[in-house]
Design a protein around this motif. Sequence first.
Motif, mmCIF file in Angstrom:
data_model
loop_
_atom_site.group_PDB
_atom_site.id
_atom_site.type_symbol
_atom_site.label_atom_id
_atom_site.label_comp_id
_atom_site.label_asym_id
_atom_site.label_seq_id
_atom_site.Cartn_x
_atom_site.Cartn_y
_atom_site.Cartn_z
ATOM 1 N N SER A 63 -1.349 1.499 -2.107
ATOM 2 C CA SER A 63 -2.556 0.710 -2.388
ATOM 3 C C SER A 63 -3.792 1.264 -1.707
ATOM 4 O O SER A 63 -4.883 0.728 -1.876
ATOM 5 C CB SER A 63 -2.369 -0.734 -1.944
ATOM 6 O OG SER A 63 -1.131 -1.182 -2.318
ATOM 7 N N SER A 64 -3.621 2.300 -0.898
ATOM 8 C CA SER A 64 -4.791 2.888 -0.235
ATOM 9 C C SER A 64 -5.030 4.315 -0.731
ATOM 10 O O SER A 64 -5.892 5.009 -0.199
ATOM 11 C CB SER A 64 -4.582 2.919 1.280
ATOM 12 O OG SER A 64 -4.125 1.685 1.728
ATOM 13 N N GLU A 65 -4.238 4.742 -1.743
ATOM 14 C CA GLU A 65 -4.375 6.122 -2.242
ATOM 15 C C GLU A 65 -5.815 6.425 -2.636
ATOM 16 O O GLU A 65 -6.393 7.428 -2.239
ATOM 17 C CB GLU A 65 -3.489 6.325 -3.470
ATOM 18 C CG GLU A 65 -2.122 6.835 -3.108
ATOM 19 C CD GLU A 65 -1.137 6.707 -4.252
ATOM 20 O OE1 GLU A 65 -1.534 6.279 -5.362
ATOM 21 O OE2 GLU A 65 0.049 7.014 -4.019
ATOM 22 N N GLU A 66 -6.396 5.516 -3.434
ATOM 23 C CA GLU A 66 -7.772 5.737 -3.904
ATOM 24 C C GLU A 66 -8.753 5.130 -2.900
ATOM 25 O O GLU A 66 -9.596 5.803 -2.352
ATOM 26 C CB GLU A 66 -7.915 5.075 -5.265
ATOM 27 C CG GLU A 66 -8.941 5.745 -6.137
ATOM 28 C CD GLU A 66 -9.166 4.904 -7.354
ATOM 29 O OE1 GLU A 66 -10.322 4.529 -7.577
ATOM 30 O OE2 GLU A 66 -8.181 4.581 -8.055
ATOM 31 N N HIS A 67 -8.606 3.835 -2.669
ATOM 32 C CA HIS A 67 -9.352 3.140 -1.614
ATOM 33 C C HIS A 67 -8.519 1.920 -1.227
ATOM 34 O O HIS A 67 -7.776 1.397 -2.059
ATOM 35 C CB HIS A 67 -10.751 2.722 -2.099
ATOM 36 C CG HIS A 67 -10.723 1.670 -3.154
ATOM 37 N ND1 HIS A 67 -10.597 1.932 -4.484
ATOM 38 C CD2 HIS A 67 -10.770 0.316 -3.062
ATOM 39 C CE1 HIS A 67 -10.581 0.808 -5.166
ATOM 40 N NE2 HIS A 67 -10.689 -0.189 -4.336
ATOM 41 N N GLY A 68 -8.632 1.489 0.030
ATOM 42 C CA GLY A 68 -7.809 0.374 0.504
ATOM 43 C C GLY A 68 -8.045 -0.892 -0.302
ATOM 44 O O GLY A 68 -9.110 -1.501 -0.210
ATOM 45 N N ASP A 69 -7.079 -1.282 -1.108
ATOM 46 C CA ASP A 69 -7.241 -2.408 -2.021
ATOM 47 C C ASP A 69 -6.186 -3.471 -1.677
ATOM 48 O O ASP A 69 -5.003 -3.313 -2.004
ATOM 49 C CB ASP A 69 -7.068 -1.877 -3.456
ATOM 50 C CG ASP A 69 -7.320 -2.913 -4.521
ATOM 51 O OD1 ASP A 69 -7.183 -4.119 -4.231
ATOM 52 O OD2 ASP A 69 -7.653 -2.538 -5.656
ATOM 53 N N ALA A 70 -6.621 -4.549 -1.030
ATOM 54 C CA ALA A 70 -5.682 -5.587 -0.582
ATOM 55 C C ALA A 70 -5.039 -6.307 -1.762
ATOM 56 O O ALA A 70 -3.862 -6.666 -1.717
ATOM 57 C CB ALA A 70 -6.407 -6.593 0.307
ATOM 58 N N ILE A 102 -0.982 -6.736 -2.432
ATOM 59 C CA ILE A 102 -0.300 -8.036 -2.540
ATOM 60 C C ILE A 102 0.462 -8.133 -3.867
ATOM 61 O O ILE A 102 1.618 -8.553 -3.921
ATOM 62 C CB ILE A 102 -1.322 -9.194 -2.383
ATOM 63 C CG1 ILE A 102 -1.850 -9.198 -0.936
ATOM 64 C CG2 ILE A 102 -0.714 -10.539 -2.728
ATOM 65 C CD1 ILE A 102 -3.042 -10.099 -0.696
ATOM 66 N N ASP A 103 -0.186 -7.674 -4.949
ATOM 67 C CA ASP A 103 0.480 -7.666 -6.263
ATOM 68 C C ASP A 103 1.740 -6.805 -6.214
ATOM 69 O O ASP A 103 2.777 -7.157 -6.777
ATOM 70 C CB ASP A 103 -0.458 -7.076 -7.331
ATOM 71 C CG ASP A 103 -1.418 -8.117 -7.874
ATOM 72 O OD1 ASP A 103 -1.145 -9.316 -7.696
ATOM 73 O OD2 ASP A 103 -2.449 -7.732 -8.459
ATOM 74 N N LEU A 104 1.606 -5.661 -5.560
ATOM 75 C CA LEU A 104 2.718 -4.711 -5.491
ATOM 76 C C LEU A 104 3.892 -5.313 -4.730
ATOM 77 O O LEU A 104 5.040 -5.198 -5.156
ATOM 78 C CB LEU A 104 2.202 -3.447 -4.784
ATOM 79 C CG LEU A 104 2.998 -2.166 -4.966
ATOM 80 C CD1 LEU A 104 3.189 -1.867 -6.435
ATOM 81 C CD2 LEU A 104 2.265 -0.994 -4.308
ATOM 82 N N GLY A 113 -10.894 -5.422 -4.222
ATOM 83 C CA GLY A 113 -9.847 -5.750 -3.253
ATOM 84 C C GLY A 113 -10.273 -5.601 -1.810
ATOM 85 O O GLY A 113 -9.448 -5.484 -0.912
ATOM 86 N N SER A 114 -11.604 -5.640 -1.547
ATOM 87 C CA SER A 114 -12.053 -5.485 -0.161
ATOM 88 C C SER A 114 -12.354 -6.840 0.489
ATOM 89 O O SER A 114 -12.911 -6.892 1.577
ATOM 90 C CB SER A 114 -13.277 -4.560 -0.092
ATOM 91 O OG SER A 114 -14.311 -5.054 -0.900
ATOM 92 N N GLY A 115 -12.020 -7.920 -0.201
ATOM 93 C CA GLY A 115 -12.107 -9.246 0.410
ATOM 94 C C GLY A 115 -13.434 -9.969 0.189
ATOM 95 O O GLY A 115 -13.687 -10.980 0.844
ATOM 96 N N LYS A 116 -14.265 -9.494 -0.752
ATOM 97 C CA LYS A 116 -15.595 -10.105 -0.948
ATOM 98 C C LYS A 116 -15.487 -11.570 -1.370
ATOM 99 O O LYS A 116 -16.050 -12.453 -0.725
ATOM 100 C CB LYS A 116 -16.393 -9.305 -2.002
ATOM 101 C CG LYS A 116 -16.573 -7.846 -1.666
ATOM 102 C CD LYS A 116 -17.345 -7.096 -2.715
ATOM 103 C CE LYS A 116 -16.699 -7.056 -4.067
ATOM 104 N NZ LYS A 116 -15.451 -6.262 -4.135
ATOM 105 N N SER A 117 -14.747 -11.818 -2.463
ATOM 106 C CA SER A 117 -14.658 -13.186 -2.994
ATOM 107 C C SER A 117 -13.993 -14.097 -1.966
ATOM 108 O O SER A 117 -14.416 -15.254 -1.783
ATOM 109 C CB SER A 117 -13.823 -13.232 -4.274
ATOM 110 O OG SER A 117 -14.147 -12.156 -5.090
ATOM 111 N N SER A 157 -14.280 -0.381 2.197
ATOM 112 C CA SER A 157 -12.881 -0.493 1.761
ATOM 113 C C SER A 157 -11.975 -0.557 2.985
ATOM 114 O O SER A 157 -12.290 0.020 4.028
ATOM 115 C CB SER A 157 -12.493 0.738 0.943
ATOM 116 O OG SER A 157 -13.202 0.744 -0.239
ATOM 117 N N TYR A 158 -10.850 -1.225 2.846
ATOM 118 C CA TYR A 158 -9.906 -1.317 3.962
ATOM 119 C C TYR A 158 -9.254 0.033 4.215
ATOM 120 O O TYR A 158 -9.060 0.826 3.290
ATOM 121 C CB TYR A 158 -8.804 -2.333 3.636
ATOM 122 C CG TYR A 158 -9.280 -3.770 3.629
ATOM 123 C CD1 TYR A 158 -9.813 -4.341 4.772
ATOM 124 C CD2 TYR A 158 -9.176 -4.552 2.491
ATOM 125 C CE1 TYR A 158 -10.241 -5.663 4.777
ATOM 126 C CE2 TYR A 158 -9.596 -5.867 2.478
ATOM 127 C CZ TYR A 158 -10.134 -6.417 3.628
ATOM 128 O OH TYR A 158 -10.560 -7.712 3.620
#
Length: 439
Positions: free
Chosen positions: A251-258, A262-264, A72-76, A217-218
């Motif tokens: 969504s950032s509890e563990e690591h910032g996951d965009a 968005i799913d949430l 979820g860090s925007g790679k793809s 990570s974000y």
Amino acid sequence: MEHYVDKKALEKIVGDVRAQNSIFSDKSFLDNLSVTNSIIGRESESKKLVKFLLSYEKGLVVPLVSIYGRSGSGKSTIVQFVCQNLDVDFCYVNLRKAKTVFGCINLILSELGHENLKNAQGMNYAFGIFEKLILQKLEKSDNSIFVLCLDEFDTLFYDKRGKPSDFVYKIVVLVEKLRTLKRHMCIVTISNKVLSEFNLDDRVVSRIGTSEIYFDSYSQSDVLKIIRNRAKKSFLKKIDDDVLQYCADISSEEHGDARRAIDLLRTSGEIAGTENEKISKKHVDKAVSQLQKNQITTIISGGSYHFRLACAALSRLTYINDEGWHSTSDLFKQYQKIISPDTRQISYRRFSEMLVELVNSGIAVSKTESKGRHGYGSQFKLSVDPELIGNSCFPDWWPSVVESKKKKEAAAQASKRLKLLSSGRRSSSLGNLYRTLGF
Ligand SMILES: Nc1ncnc2c1ncn2[C@@H]1O[C@H](COP(=O)(O)OP(=O)(O)OP(=O)(O)O)[C@@H](O)[C@H]1O
């Protein structure tokens, strides 16, 4: 009672779905599968990639660029956005859909419009076709560079028998061959892992160099910016900022996951729509548990029978004993107890690999512990509710585990009472003795 869908039931389903969607204006902005046109931040990563790819204009392109970072860090997103907006021919393939190395080349070929090949036709034949298709594509577009984007690059290395390193070597050799034809090609790999973690042969490593782009990570505020932007475009009414903040925090509890954010946001909106309410933190909480449930069900239904048995073994031990960490050997014994007698067991070694798969899927975590003279061993702990896992793996079997736990607890209670009773008797008979002796 039989359940079936008649016209009335279908009307209700349609009504429910419409209610779910009622608070959205355009849900496409909350779709994690489509590539967005509005990217927040990530200038420096985009710049690095553009620099690597456009170096063909000066006659030299690195054969391979490795993009890595947490999920979820925007790679793809960045890779596809950059490729779509440069004058390059590219082919983006998510290797997750392939089970074998040959499956990977088939995915690439099918993305280029070719029919699937049979294993027996061999890898060299497949590469011959691949080369022809690249040349045709470049000829047609009059571009000089072809970019091969391999997302979820790790998948290639699950098929050890398929010689993944050989496969990468073959692509690198193709890059070199195209260079002699005055054509360029660059492989862009996308993964959560850094390239050095893969078991690549020295001959591959020495050819590909070290062109890497790390996606950090974000932060919570980055995630908030991303979902604020999406919320504005996808909901009919403005969403309260504290709700968006709450989604970003979770969504950032563990690591910032965009992706998670968005799913949430989408799921919270659907739940609020169904309840005909304004979206609030309560809906976000409900969305968290719904998404976790969906995720577990997807992982488990996609796993093999033995994978589900490994999950079930860990769930049973955790649930019955109220204990967290379990060794590989205890889990293997449990697996042997649960497996149906007419099924062939997998070896201890294969079972340990399965436990690693469990960790990779996020269902469990592991740690290494010293066993003194006996070296080191791995311990595993579930990261989700054992009842959720057990029920998803084998819904017909799990009630028997619940029953065993009840029996175990009843037996423990009974033995406690028995102990109390016997110690009571002992103290009253001692009291009699003291009285007789005149104390
Ligand atoms: N900087 C950004 N701006 C806008 N949206 C973003 C940004 N980064 C990620 N997203 C969105 O977050 C979601 C996940 O992004 P993406 O799939 O690119 O992550 P990833 O790093 O490739 O994850 P994974 O490793 O799990 O495949 C996508 O919907 C994407 O559009």
